[in-house]
Design a protein around this motif. Structure first.
Motif, short mmCIF file in Angstrom:
data_model
loop_
_atom_site.label_atom_id
_atom_site.label_comp_id
_atom_site.label_asym_id
_atom_site.label_seq_id
_atom_site.Cartn_x
_atom_site.Cartn_y
_atom_site.Cartn_z
N LEU A 158 -56.34 -127.21 47.91
CA LEU A 158 -57.09 -127.07 49.15
C LEU A 158 -58.30 -128.01 49.12
CD1 LEU A 158 -57.18 -123.19 49.69
CD2 LEU A 158 -55.66 -124.86 50.77
N ARG A 159 -58.62 -128.55 50.27
CA ARG A 159 -59.77 -129.45 50.44
C ARG A 159 -60.95 -128.66 50.99
NH1 ARG A 159 -60.05 -135.10 51.98
NH2 ARG A 159 -62.22 -135.75 51.75
N PHE A 160 -62.11 -128.84 50.41
CA PHE A 160 -63.33 -128.18 50.87
C PHE A 160 -64.29 -129.24 51.40
CE2 PHE A 160 -61.49 -124.94 48.30
CZ PHE A 160 -62.03 -123.73 48.71
N LEU A 161 -64.61 -129.16 52.70
CA LEU A 161 -65.53 -130.09 53.34
C LEU A 161 -66.73 -129.32 53.89
CD1 LEU A 161 -62.94 -132.19 55.38
CD2 LEU A 161 -64.22 -132.98 53.38
N THR A 195 -55.39 -132.51 52.48
CA THR A 195 -56.20 -132.81 51.30
C THR A 195 -56.64 -134.26 51.20
OG1 THR A 195 -54.21 -133.19 49.96
CG2 THR A 195 -55.11 -130.94 50.00
N ARG A 196 -56.00 -135.15 51.95
CA ARG A 196 -56.36 -136.57 51.89
C ARG A 196 -57.01 -137.00 53.18
NH1 ARG A 196 -50.97 -136.79 50.25
NH2 ARG A 196 -50.43 -138.08 52.05
N ASP A 197 -57.92 -137.97 53.09
CA ASP A 197 -58.64 -138.46 54.27
C ASP A 197 -57.67 -138.90 55.36
OD1 ASP A 197 -60.93 -137.99 52.86
OD2 ASP A 197 -61.58 -140.08 52.76
N GLU A 198 -56.61 -139.63 54.98
CA GLU A 198 -55.69 -140.14 55.99
C GLU A 198 -54.93 -139.02 56.69
OE1 GLU A 198 -53.76 -141.05 51.88
OE2 GLU A 198 -55.78 -140.94 52.78
N GLU A 199 -54.67 -137.91 55.97
CA GLU A 199 -54.03 -136.76 56.61
C GLU A 199 -54.95 -136.13 57.65
OE1 GLU A 199 -51.10 -134.70 53.38
OE2 GLU A 199 -53.23 -134.50 52.99
N ILE A 200 -56.21 -135.99 57.30
CA ILE A 200 -57.17 -135.42 58.23
C ILE A 200 -57.31 -136.29 59.47
CG2 ILE A 200 -59.61 -134.83 58.56
CD1 ILE A 200 -59.69 -134.09 55.57
#
Length: 247
Positions: A201-204, A111-116
């Motif tokens: 959940l992250r939606f991109l 969910t976070r940029d750094e995790e991705i």
């Protein structure tokens, strides 16, 4: 943190029944059977790798998941697959896999940029020359969360015969900041009370995915909008990405 529905042994035992084999699983199985070595990130109960081994995959199969309860289910059925507890932040591989996959919308748990970024860097390091990273996310344009409502509850029977009713409920009005917060409730008249799992959940969209991949040294080879390998559309259900090391 691991969602309660994955960390609780009794709830993890319900996972395969709630998520039966479908077109997406068949899509990934074809890829797995063609690869010599496979890493499944967020493998859950290991349904994909268990099926691949049962159908005669002779090579290296490794499933990685941060939820011990899910891996209990995986190990019980196929001890001849490597099951590893953890995630890509604490486990590292160097050019060992021809194929890395994230199925079941597991990528959206980042969910976070750094995790991705951390996950994609680790995926890039794990891929052998010419390897492929394949994953899917729900297309935000399709608004899948609009159907996550209590009136669409599902009924399932646990292994001990206990009937369980399961439903989802979106919080905070739906999509906010590219994220959807929701609860998953498990209820049975035989239990003292309901068990509730809180999730995000992250939606991109496709462009954002390409940017994250490029930053990690990965490039998009193909993208599809459905499990039949149809093209991406603005409101199609999936963004299925096949990526490889950038040259």
């Amino acid at each position: 943190m691991v969602d309660h529905s994955f960390a609780d042994l009794s709830l993890a035992a319900l996972y395969d029944g709630l998520n039966p084999w479908g077109p997406g699983d068949g899509f990934y199985l074809g890829l797995v059977m063609e690869a010599r070595s496979v890493l499944d990130i967020g493998c859950g109960t290991g349904q994909l790798l268990r099926r691949a081994r049962a159908e005669g995959h002779p090579g290296r199969l490794m499933g990685l998941d941060p939820a011990a309860a899910m891996l209990v289910q995986a190990r019980r059925d196929r001890p001849d697959v490597e099951w590893v507890l953890g995630d890509m932040r604490v486990r590292r591989w160097d050019g060992e896999f021809d194929l890395v996959v994230m199925t079941g919308h597991a990528f959206q748990e980042l969910t976070r940029d750094e995790e991705i970024r951390a996950c994609l860097r680790a995926v890039r390091a794990a891929l052998a020359d010419g390897g492929r990273f394949v994953f899917e996310t729900r297309n935000p344009g399709a608004g899948a969360w609009e159907g996550w409502t209590p009136d669409r509850a599902r009924e399932i029977t646990a292994a001990d015969g206990t009937p369980v009713r399961v439903w989802h409920e979106v919080r905070d009005g739906g999509l906010s900041g590219g994220r959807v917060r929701f609860t998953e409730t498990f209820h049975s008249d035989r239990w003292p009370g309901p068990r509730v799992s809180h999730s995000v959940l992250r939606f991109l969209d496709a462009d954002a995915l390409r940017e994250f991949l490029a930053e990690a040294g990965l490039t998009v080879v193909e993208q599809y909008g459905d499990w039949g390998r149809g093209p991406l559309t603005p409101a199609g259900p999936e963004i299925i990405t096949v990526a490889g090391p950038a040259r």
